[in-house]
Scaffold this active site. Sequence first.
Site, mmCIF file in Angstrom:
data_model
loop_
_atom_site.group_PDB
_atom_site.id
_atom_site.type_symbol
_atom_site.label_atom_id
_atom_site.label_comp_id
_atom_site.label_asym_id
_atom_site.label_seq_id
_atom_site.Cartn_x
_atom_site.Cartn_y
_atom_site.Cartn_z
ATOM 1 N N HIS A 23 0.680 -1.538 -0.078
ATOM 2 C CA HIS A 23 -0.074 -0.165 0.075
ATOM 3 C C HIS A 23 0.464 1.463 0.112
ATOM 4 O O HIS A 23 0.496 1.969 0.058
ATOM 5 C CB HIS A 23 -0.722 -0.180 0.974
ATOM 6 C CG HIS A 23 -2.454 -1.290 1.229
ATOM 7 N ND1 HIS A 23 -3.425 -0.933 0.619
ATOM 8 C CD2 HIS A 23 -2.009 -2.303 1.752
ATOM 9 C CE1 HIS A 23 -4.067 -1.563 0.543
ATOM 10 N NE2 HIS A 23 -3.223 -2.685 1.298
ATOM 11 N N LYS B 117 -8.654 13.988 4.500
ATOM 12 C CA LYS B 117 -7.217 12.633 4.560
ATOM 13 C C LYS B 117 -6.485 13.037 5.794
ATOM 14 O O LYS B 117 -6.423 14.481 6.412
ATOM 15 C CB LYS B 117 -6.711 12.471 3.725
ATOM 16 C CG LYS B 117 -6.240 14.555 3.089
ATOM 17 C CD LYS B 117 -5.110 14.209 0.836
ATOM 18 C CE LYS B 117 -6.030 14.086 0.700
ATOM 19 N NZ LYS B 117 -6.286 12.712 0.127
ATOM 20 N N ARG B 118 -5.571 11.680 6.164
ATOM 21 C CA ARG B 118 -4.634 12.142 7.144
ATOM 22 C C ARG B 118 -3.837 13.171 7.121
ATOM 23 O O ARG B 118 -3.310 13.593 5.894
ATOM 24 C CB ARG B 118 -3.711 10.636 7.475
ATOM 25 C CG ARG B 118 -4.830 9.690 7.770
ATOM 26 C CD ARG B 118 -5.016 10.301 9.372
ATOM 27 N NE ARG B 118 -3.899 9.990 10.464
ATOM 28 C CZ ARG B 118 -3.882 9.039 11.296
ATOM 29 N NH1 ARG B 118 -4.716 8.499 10.983
ATOM 30 N NH2 ARG B 118 -2.341 9.306 11.905
ATOM 31 N N LYS C 139 0.838 14.493 1.231
ATOM 32 C CA LYS C 139 -0.562 14.384 0.710
ATOM 33 C C LYS C 139 -0.482 16.722 1.000
ATOM 34 O O LYS C 139 -1.500 16.495 0.157
ATOM 35 C CB LYS C 139 -1.703 14.627 1.972
ATOM 36 C CG LYS C 139 -0.809 12.648 1.898
ATOM 37 C CD LYS C 139 -2.587 12.337 2.972
ATOM 38 C CE LYS C 139 -1.996 11.313 3.673
ATOM 39 N NZ LYS C 139 -3.354 9.788 2.211
ATOM 40 N N THR D 96 -8.339 6.727 -1.982
ATOM 41 C CA THR D 96 -9.884 6.095 -2.260
ATOM 42 C C THR D 96 -10.395 7.197 -1.855
ATOM 43 O O THR D 96 -11.814 7.433 -2.650
ATOM 44 C CB THR D 96 -9.977 5.101 -0.847
ATOM 45 O OG1 THR D 96 -9.779 5.119 0.150
ATOM 46 C CG2 THR D 96 -9.137 3.811 -1.600
ATOM 47 N N LYS E 239 -14.214 8.653 -3.613
ATOM 48 C CA LYS E 239 -15.329 8.564 -3.677
ATOM 49 C C LYS E 239 -16.405 10.013 -3.477
ATOM 50 O O LYS E 239 -17.441 10.176 -3.747
ATOM 51 C CB LYS E 239 -15.383 9.183 -1.420
ATOM 52 C CG LYS E 239 -15.597 7.547 -0.936
ATOM 53 C CD LYS E 239 -14.802 8.025 0.344
ATOM 54 C CE LYS E 239 -13.618 6.371 0.953
ATOM 55 N NZ LYS E 239 -12.808 6.303 1.679
HETATM 56 C C1 B1H Z 1 -2.080 3.284 3.320
HETATM 57 C C2 B1H Z 1 -0.366 2.745 4.715
HETATM 58 C C3 B1H Z 1 -0.497 2.222 6.548
HETATM 59 N N1 B1H Z 1 -1.032 3.159 2.420
HETATM 60 C C4 B1H Z 1 1.416 1.792 7.851
HETATM 61 N N2 B1H Z 1 0.265 2.280 3.953
HETATM 62 C C5 B1H Z 1 0.271 1.920 8.712
HETATM 63 C C6 B1H Z 1 1.366 2.281 7.148
HETATM 64 O O1 B1H Z 1 0.068 1.743 10.841
HETATM 65 N N3 B1H Z 1 0.407 1.578 10.367
HETATM 66 O O2 B1H Z 1 1.511 1.078 10.595
HETATM 67 C C7 B1H Z 1 -0.788 2.599 8.593
HETATM 68 C C8 B1H Z 1 -1.375 1.939 7.232
HETATM 69 N N4 B1H Z 1 -1.934 3.780 4.046
HETATM 70 C C9 B1H Z 1 -2.805 3.747 2.543
HETATM 71 O O3 B1H Z 1 -3.537 2.593 1.683
HETATM 72 C C10 B1H Z 1 -2.566 4.515 1.022
HETATM 73 O O4 B1H Z 1 -1.614 5.734 1.688
HETATM 74 C C11 B1H Z 1 -3.466 5.090 0.519
HETATM 75 O O5 B1H Z 1 -2.915 5.959 -0.502
HETATM 76 C C12 B1H Z 1 -4.190 3.976 -0.057
HETATM 77 O O6 B1H Z 1 -5.739 4.435 -1.023
HETATM 78 C C13 B1H Z 1 -4.575 2.926 0.794
HETATM 79 C C14 B1H Z 1 -5.425 2.640 0.755
HETATM 80 O O7 B1H Z 1 -4.763 1.527 -0.877
#
Ligand code: B1H
Length: 832
Positions: free
Chosen positions: A367, A558-559, A564, A666, A670
């Site tokens: 991701h 978004k976060r 971003k 995503t 939406k």
């Molecule tokens: C996304 C994360 C993520 N990518 C580590 N990676 C985390 C990585 O708690 N952690 O350690 C938590 C989350 N999240 C997101 O995934 C992307 O940034 C988005 O671009 C993408 O749309 C989403 C779903 O694929």
Amino acid sequence: MDARYKSREIERRSLDVDGLKRSFLEWLVYSVGKDARAATRRDWFHTVALAVRDRLVDRWMDTTRTYYQQDAKRVYYLSLEFLIGRLLTNSLANLGITDQCRQALDRIGLNLDDVVEAEPDAALGNGGLGRLAACFLDSMASEALPGYGYGIRYEFGLFEQRFEHGWQVEYPEQWLQFGNPWEFPRPEVLYPVQFYGRVEEFRDSVGERAYRWVDAERVLAMAYDTPVVGYGGDTINTLRLWSARATRDFNFGHFNDGAYMKAVEQKVLTENLSRVLYPNDATEGGKELRLKQEYFFTSASLQDILRRYLQHHSNFDSLPDKAAIQLNDTHPAIGIAELMRLLVDQHGVTWDKAWDITRATFSYTNHTLLPEALEAWPVRMMERVLPRHMQIIYEINAKFLNRSKARAAGDNGRLSRLSLIDERGDRRVRMGNLAFLGSHKVNGVSALHTELMKQTVFADFHAEFPERINNKTNGITPRRWLHQANQPLAALITSRIGNGWIKDLSQISALAEKADDLVFREEFRRAKRKNKKRLAAYIARQTGVDVQVDSLFDVQVKRMHEYKRQLLNILQAIALYNEMRDNPTVSWVPVTKIFAGKAAPSYHMAKLIIKLINDVAKVVNHDPSVHDNLKIVLLPNYNVTAAEIIMPAADLSEQISTAGMEASGTGNMKLALNGALTIGTLDGANVEIREHVGDDNIFIFGLTAEEVNDLRASGGFNPRDVIASNPSLKRALDMISTGVFSPDDPHRYHPILQALTDGGDHFLVTADFSDYCQAQQAAMDLYRDQEEWTRKAILNTANMGWFSSDRTIMEYATEIWDVHPVKPEHPAETET
Ligand code: B1H
């Protein structure tokens, strides 16, 4: 059967207004324990949820039984996050009983919308990754796929965000405080999970070298099941979340020593394992408790999967034909080593056979390419916490490196990059490499992201296994994100093309021909306006700021993350503010800038950007010289429920990440589905959104991923030159640095200015600023022409059908999982 029981049983299933009403009154008294006069809104929510739950239990059991009887291949979605939000509206809509429920409550003198408001959000996720998992659950059930979600039942979900003097402050989120009517505790579904200890070598019955993990600490994983209702209510799947429980013997050990208090203390510590969700979206903390969480839920899930498989099979040869396990990022990647351990150490399967089974069973979704998010656990920690797994990882690594082509070519650089162990500095286990190697398929989440995976982090693995990487562009569920969240638009669409789109979003393309229909445009605008009024009321309630409903609602939700680029957005807002003040006689398009999003509690820069947005908002919103033509709001505590109010009301969707850094996004989907026009870079799924909605119906600006790469590589980028040559950017930055927005602390934003200048502007905010402002100008100009704007908005909605998570999930099902729809048999319904 006693007639009274029989009638009650029918009543439990009855879907008509009278039956629902009787159920509500009965549940209120006999299960919630209140009479109608004393009941609070929350009591009514629990009442209604329990009565609705009754109406899905039979079909839930039918679904599970059908899978069992057919020994269907199941898919298991392992995810540390499920960002579900509320479930009542969703359950009612998917069961098709929203109207009946509304009427039943009406007869009791209650309003369904008020009851819905009493449900807390299940916020067991950070952002896109967790929400994607929740959309996938909805799509699997709606497509009749035998899909299970596995995760952790965090006692505390993502923290609650408040602003105090404009700063983010975090509070614990207590979604379980008043109980959770949707979950079924399964105290009998209990698996032991071990930590620490050491590995003992011994000879097995045939004299082969074997290993056992001894002197370990034990924790129990207890299951809680939540039914996942598919659209139409035919298929009801299961989300199984694990909660940590201390073992009894563990406590009694101390008790017998007389150290009773210590035993209880120890129990609390053990159960901390499932206490709280880590709030670090896309950054890795390297914390031991996090590693333990990952292993805890992965091990329990695998044990559960094997138990289910063994009900029908006596060896593991056909595990890959009966189970597909999807790793949602590397968070459950330790599962590769765990399945090897379970097969080899506990079930006596030979190593090579176990490895073939493991690889054929697992697949992995990446991701993010952000280096700080790529999990790499220190070898020393892994050796201590999971000693047997560390051995297994070494063994996998040794066998792989011995056979790899890099070794054959004598290419040591490549060999060290392929290694599961990063030998630079303190040695670390690269979880991405483990996930890649232990999976038969590895996918990215948008076309661009998948290409970049091949070119960057997984370039060497891609050369080694050219068939393994594939793309599965993300999607969103049209049930929650259009049918449920945007009722005015959903009703309008249904009035023109019927309701087939809810189940098959590709049908929404039929709206395209309505884009030139003036009456339809008028109604489309009316629906948008209704949603904007609702959001304006929400904004007033949350922030005290009054916004104009007819202004351009410009939304970035978004976060909070530097990549971003909320900073780019707020700088443009300052520039626009200056222009408005400089030219008071111009008739400006009124703009409302709407931000929302949480920052990781330890991410100081993101928190400083929050403070900056709040500071700028305070100045702008109180300046009479802009005549209310510009308002800026930062909504607190962005979550799924807030998103359901915001998405339908947006005119402009901000998707402005530095190209190459947002894997997919995503929220972009939406917003576009709800008729917002996108202003964005060619990043993540924006690229594909442009292809679908058409270049004329989107505002694309900025450097491409390739240009970003070249610019950074050239080393020739100098943000100071860019700033010096752009007066409006320079003026905005000067205002920040001289304390115009922070008179109480003029130097407050020094770190931001520093990052944009001496820091080299890593996220290329200055580089994209001028192009971004032009795109914003184009959006404002277009907004003056409401007919043209509406035409393009309609074309956005009409062309977003491909971004349904139903499409995404069917691609996973056919191209990765080889899992097929199974229609549940419902014997109970033919009986009565
Ligand atoms: C996304 C994360 C993520 N990518 C580590 N990676 C985390 C990585 O708690 N952690 O350690 C938590 C989350 N999240 C997101 O995934 C992307 O940034 C988005 O671009 C993408 O749309 C989403 C779903 O694929």
